[in-house]
Design a protein around this motif. Structure first.
Motif, PDB file in Angstrom:
ATOM      1  N   ARG A 103      -2.375  18.735 -61.462  1.00 55.56           N
ATOM      2  CA  ARG A 103      -2.817  17.483 -60.845  1.00 55.56           C
ATOM      3  C   ARG A 103      -1.694  16.454 -60.797  1.00 55.56           C
ATOM      4  N   ALA A 104      -1.063  16.212 -61.943  1.00 53.26           N
ATOM      5  CA  ALA A 104       0.035  15.239 -61.978  1.00 53.26           C
ATOM      6  C   ALA A 104       1.219  15.725 -61.151  1.00 53.26           C
ATOM      7  N   PHE A 105       1.452  17.037 -61.141  1.00 46.66           N
ATOM      8  CA  PHE A 105       2.573  17.575 -60.362  1.00 46.66           C
ATOM      9  C   PHE A 105       2.405  17.270 -58.881  1.00 46.66           C
ATOM     10  N   PHE A 106       1.197  17.468 -58.354  1.00 48.95           N
ATOM     11  CA  PHE A 106       0.986  17.210 -56.926  1.00 48.95           C
ATOM     12  C   PHE A 106       1.075  15.720 -56.612  1.00 48.95           C
ATOM     13  N   ILE A 107       0.738  14.879 -57.554  1.00 53.10           N
ATOM     14  CA  ILE A 107       0.936  13.433 -57.359  1.00 53.10           C
ATOM     15  C   ILE A 107       2.426  13.110 -57.316  1.00 53.10           C
ATOM     16  N   ILE A 108       3.211  13.761 -58.175  1.00 53.84           N
ATOM     17  CA  ILE A 108       4.669  13.570 -58.152  1.00 53.84           C
ATOM     18  C   ILE A 108       5.240  14.009 -56.798  1.00 53.84           C
ATOM     19  N   VAL A 109       4.703  15.090 -56.241  1.00 54.00           N
ATOM     20  CA  VAL A 109       5.131  15.544 -54.911  1.00 54.00           C
ATOM     21  C   VAL A 109       4.886  14.442 -53.882  1.00 54.00           C
ATOM     22  N   MET A 110       3.727  13.792 -53.963  1.00 56.87           N
ATOM     23  CA  MET A 110       3.435  12.711 -53.011  1.00 56.87           C
ATOM     24  C   MET A 110       4.390  11.539 -53.190  1.00 56.87           C
ATOM     25  N   VAL A 111       4.758  11.224 -54.436  1.00 55.79           N
ATOM     26  CA  VAL A 111       5.732  10.149 -54.681  1.00 55.79           C
ATOM     27  C   VAL A 111       7.092  10.531 -54.098  1.00 55.79           C
ATOM     28  N   ALA A 112       7.455  11.815 -54.213  1.00 55.34           N
ATOM     29  CA  ALA A 112       8.736  12.292 -53.668  1.00 55.34           C
ATOM     30  C   ALA A 112       8.806  12.143 -52.156  1.00 55.34           C
ATOM     31  N   CYS A 113       7.650  12.010 -51.507  1.00 51.93           N
ATOM     32  CA  CYS A 113       7.642  11.817 -50.055  1.00 51.93           C
ATOM     33  C   CYS A 113       8.368  10.530 -49.646  1.00 51.93           C
ATOM     34  N   LEU A 114       8.484   9.576 -50.581  1.00 53.48           N
ATOM     35  CA  LEU A 114       9.217   8.343 -50.282  1.00 53.48           C
ATOM     36  C   LEU A 114      10.671   8.635 -49.933  1.00 53.48           C
ATOM     37  N   LEU A 115      11.240   9.695 -50.556  1.00 52.42           N
ATOM     38  CA  LEU A 115      12.617  10.078 -50.227  1.00 52.42           C
ATOM     39  C   LEU A 115      12.733  10.514 -48.775  1.00 52.42           C
ATOM     40  N   THR A 116      11.729  11.220 -48.287  1.00 49.40           N
ATOM     41  CA  THR A 116      11.738  11.659 -46.899  1.00 49.40           C
ATOM     42  C   THR A 116      11.755  10.458 -45.957  1.00 49.40           C
ATOM     43  N   PHE A 117      10.925   9.463 -46.248  1.00 48.68           N
ATOM     44  CA  PHE A 117      10.894   8.254 -45.420  1.00 48.68           C
ATOM     45  C   PHE A 117      12.231   7.509 -45.508  1.00 48.68           C
ATOM     46  N   PHE A 118      12.807   7.466 -46.694  1.00 50.55           N
ATOM     47  CA  PHE A 118      14.060   6.729 -46.884  1.00 50.55           C
ATOM     48  C   PHE A 118      15.196   7.336 -46.061  1.00 50.55           C
ATOM     49  N   VAL A 119      15.383   8.656 -46.162  1.00 52.79           N
ATOM     50  CA  VAL A 119      16.516   9.279 -45.458  1.00 52.79           C
ATOM     51  C   VAL A 119      16.295   9.290 -43.955  1.00 52.79           C
ATOM     52  N   ALA A 120      15.039   9.376 -43.504  1.00 51.89           N
ATOM     53  CA  ALA A 120      14.765   9.340 -42.067  1.00 51.89           C
ATOM     54  C   ALA A 120      15.104   7.972 -41.482  1.00 51.89           C
ATOM     55  N   ALA A 121      14.896   6.918 -42.277  1.00 53.11           N
ATOM     56  CA  ALA A 121      15.172   5.564 -41.799  1.00 53.11           C
ATOM     57  C   ALA A 121      16.657   5.309 -41.590  1.00 53.11           C
ATOM     58  N   LYS A 122      17.523   6.108 -42.202  1.00 54.24           N
ATOM     59  CA  LYS A 122      18.965   5.895 -42.114  1.00 54.24           C
ATOM     60  C   LYS A 122      19.599   6.588 -40.914  1.00 54.24           C
ATOM     61  N   LEU A 123      18.836   7.393 -40.186  1.00 48.42           N
ATOM     62  CA  LEU A 123      19.425   8.182 -39.106  1.00 48.42           C
ATOM     63  C   LEU A 123      19.694   7.338 -37.865  1.00 48.42           C
ATOM     64  N   ASN A 124      20.718   7.744 -37.145  1.00 51.86           N
ATOM     65  CA  ASN A 124      21.043   7.145 -35.847  1.00 51.86           C
ATOM     66  C   ASN A 124      21.032   8.268 -34.818  1.00 51.86           C
ATOM     67  N   ILE A 125      19.993   8.318 -33.978  1.00 51.81           N
ATOM     68  CA  ILE A 125      19.792   9.429 -33.055  1.00 51.81           C
ATOM     69  C   ILE A 125      19.808   8.923 -31.623  1.00 51.81           C
ATOM     70  N   ASP A 126      20.473   9.651 -30.745  1.00 53.68           N
ATOM     71  CA  ASP A 126      20.471   9.352 -29.321  1.00 53.68           C
ATOM     72  C   ASP A 126      19.037   9.458 -28.799  1.00 53.68           C
ATOM     73  N   PRO A 127      18.508   8.399 -28.182  1.00 52.34           N
ATOM     74  CA  PRO A 127      17.111   8.428 -27.711  1.00 52.34           C
ATOM     75  C   PRO A 127      16.829   9.544 -26.702  1.00 52.34           C
TER      76      PRO A 127
END
Length: 433
Positions: A396-420
Motif C-alpha cells: 500500500r505505502a509502496f504504491f503511494i510512493i509511486v504516485m509521489v514519484a510521478c512529480l518527477l515526470t511532471f518536473f522533467v516534462a516541464a523543462k523540455l523545449n519542443i518544436d510545435p
C-alpha cells in the motif's frame, strides 16, 4: 512462397525478437516468485538483466563491421534457443538459481544483439516501400510475442502444474522452457532457409579496432553537444526520469498480482495472471500506443505532451485502490490493469517520439541507440531497489510512493523545449496522399 517474400520472414523475425525480451523481463518474475524468492531478491536480480540493452550501443559497431546481419540474426536465435534449454535444464539442479540467472543473462545479451541485427537486416532486406508497408506488421508480431510470452507461456506453466501436481513447480516450468527451446530451434531453421541475402549485407574487411573506437567517440561527443547545454541536460533528465514511476512499478506490480493475500497481494494463479497481464494488459497497451500515435500525427508532440504525461502517471493510482480493496473481483482487476496499461501506452508514445526528436540530424541511428540505452537505464536503476523498498513499507505505502514519484515526470516534462510542428502531418504530406 518465394524465399525473399517479406511475409515469409518479417512476422517470424519480430516474433523472435519480442519473445526472449518478455521472458527475461516478465516471465522470470513469475518463475522466481513461485520458487519463493523474496521481492527484493527478484527485482534486484532481474533488473540487472536490463544491462545488455543499456550497453548495446557500445558493441553495435562490431555487428555492423563483422560478419553479416543475416549471420548475426540466425546465430543469436540459435543462442537464445540454447539459453532457453539451459534454463529448463538448470531448474532441475541444486544450483537452480545461479544456473537460471546465468542462462537468463545469456538470453538477454543474445536478445539485445539480435535486436540490433534484426533491425539492421529489416532495412537491408526490404525496399523503402516495403519498409513502410511492414512497419505495422513488425510491431503487431512483436506485441503477439508479448501476449504469447507473458500470457500463454505463464498460463501453460500453470496448467502443467495442475497436470503434474506431484512433480513440483520446477518440473512444470522446465517442460514449458523445453517447449520454447524447440520453438526457437524451429525459428532458427526457418530463418536459415527463408531470410533473403541482400547484396548490401556483406562482410566488411577494411575496418579495424581504431576505426570502431573512433566512431564510438564521435557518436558520444556529438550526442552530448547537439543542443545547448541546458536543453541537453533537460533532455537527458527527461530520458532518465520520465519513466521513474513505471521503473518502480513494473516489476512490483507483477509480484503484487500473484503474491498471496496474507502478504498483501491479490493471489492470482499463473493462469489468471497470464490472462490479466498477457492479454488484457497488452491489448490496453497496444490500443493506447495506437491512439497516442494518431493524436501526435494530427496535432504534434508538443500539443499532446501534457495529456500524455497525465496518462502515463495518474492511472497508476489503480494499484493504490487494489492494494486497499484486496477482495476486488477478477473482472475489476482486469479493468484496472487495462486502464493502467492503456494510459501507459498512450503516455509512452510521447517518450518514444521525443527520443526520435532528440536523435534528429547527423548520426541519427547511433544517437537513437544511445537514447534507447538511457531508456533501459531508466528502468534498470529504480528496479534494482523497488522490491526492497516494497518489503520495507508494504504494497500500500509502496504504491503511494509511486504516485509521489510521478512529480518527477511532471518536473522533467516541464523543462523540455519542443518544436510545435514535430510529429504533425504537414500540408505537403496531406496533399501527397
Amino acid at each position: 512462397m518465394k524465399k525473399s517474400n517479406p511475409w515469409g520472414w518479417v512476422p517470424s523475425l519480430y516474433f523472435a525478437e519480442g519473445l526472449p525480451y518478455v521472458v527475461v523481463m516478465t516471465v522470470s518474475l513469475v518463475l522466481y516468485k513461485q520458487l519463493k524468492l523474496s521481492n527484493a531478491e527478484i527485482t534486484f536480480y532481474t533488473s540487472w538483466l536490463y544491462l545488455p540493452w543499456v550497453i548495446k550501443p557500445l558493441w553495435s559497431p562490431f555487428i555492423d563491421l563483422m560478419k553479416t546481419k543475416r549471420w548475426w540474426v540466425t546465430a543469436m536465435q540459435l543462442l537464445i534457443g540454447a539459453a532457453f534449454g539451459g534454463v529448463a535444464f538448470t531448474l532441475q539442479t541444486e544450483l537452480w538459481l545461479q544456473g537460471t540467472l546465468c542462462c537468463f543473462w545469456l538470453m538477454a545479451f543474445a536478445s539485445a544483439t539480435h535486436d540490433i541485427a534484426a533491425d539492421g537486416f529489416y532495412m537491408l532486406g526490404l525496399s523503402n516501400h516495403h519498409q513502410a508497408v511492414f512497419v505495422g506488421i513488425r510491431s503487431t508480431f512483436y506485441r503477439l510475442a508479448t501476449i504469447f510470452g507473458q500470457g500463454l507461456l505463464v498460463m501453460a506453466a500453470g496448467n502443467l502444474q495442475v497436470i503434474f501436481r506431484n512433480s513440483g513447480i520446477k518440473y512444470s516450468w522446465s517442460l514449458m522452457f523445453y517447449g520454447v527451446t524447440g520453438l526457437f530451434i524451429a525459428l532458427w531453421l526457418w530463418h536459415q532457409y527463408i531470410l533473403p541475402k541482400p547484396s548490401e549485407d556483406s562482410e566488411k574487411k577494411n575496418h579495424g579496432a581504431k576505426d570502431i573506437v573512433k566512431g564510438i567517440k564521435v557518436m558520444m561527443t556529438t550526442f552530448f553537444t547537439k543542443m545547448p547545454f541546458k536543453q541537453m541536460m533537460a533532455a537527458i533528465l527527461f530520458m532518465l526520469l520520465y519513466r521513474m514511476p513505471e521503473g518502480l512499478l513494473a516489476k512490483v506490480s507483477t509480484l503484487f498480482l500473484i503474491d498471496k493475500q496474507y502478504a498483501g497481494g491479490l493471489g492470482l494463479s499463473p493462469q489468471e495472471y497470464g490472462f490479466v497481464q498477457g492479454t488484457v494488459g497488452v491489448v490496453g497497451l497496444t490500443l493506447g500506443g495506437i491512439i497516442g500515435g494518431l493524436a501526435i500525427g494530427r496535432d504534434g508532440l508538443k500539443r499532446w505532451l501534457w495529456p500524455m504525461v497525465c496518462a502515463i502517471t495518474l492511472p497508476d493510482v489503480v494499484y493504490v485502490y487494489m492494494s486497499y480493496a484486496q477482495d476486488v473481483s477478477f473482472a475489476m482487476i482486469n479493468i484496472c490493469v487495462f486502464i493502467e496499461q492503456f494510459g501507459y501506452g498512450f503516455g509512452f508514445t510521447a517518450y518514444m517520439l521525443y527520443l526520435i526528436y532528440y536523435s534528429q540530424g547527423d548520426y541519427k541511428t547511433s544517437h537513437y541507440a544511445l537514447c534507447t540505452a538511457l531508456m533501459a537505464l531508466s528502468m534498470m536503476i529504480p528496479g534494482l531497489f523497488a522490491g526492497a523498498l516494497q518489503e520495507c513499507v508494504g504494497y500500500r505505502a509502496f504504491f503511494i510512493i509511486v504516485m509521489v514519484a510521478c512529480l518527477l515526470t511532471f518536473f522533467v516534462a516541464a523543462k523540455l523545449n519542443i518544436d510545435p510542428n514535430f510529429g504533425r502531418k504537414n500540408l505537403t504530406e496531406t496533399d501527397k496522399e
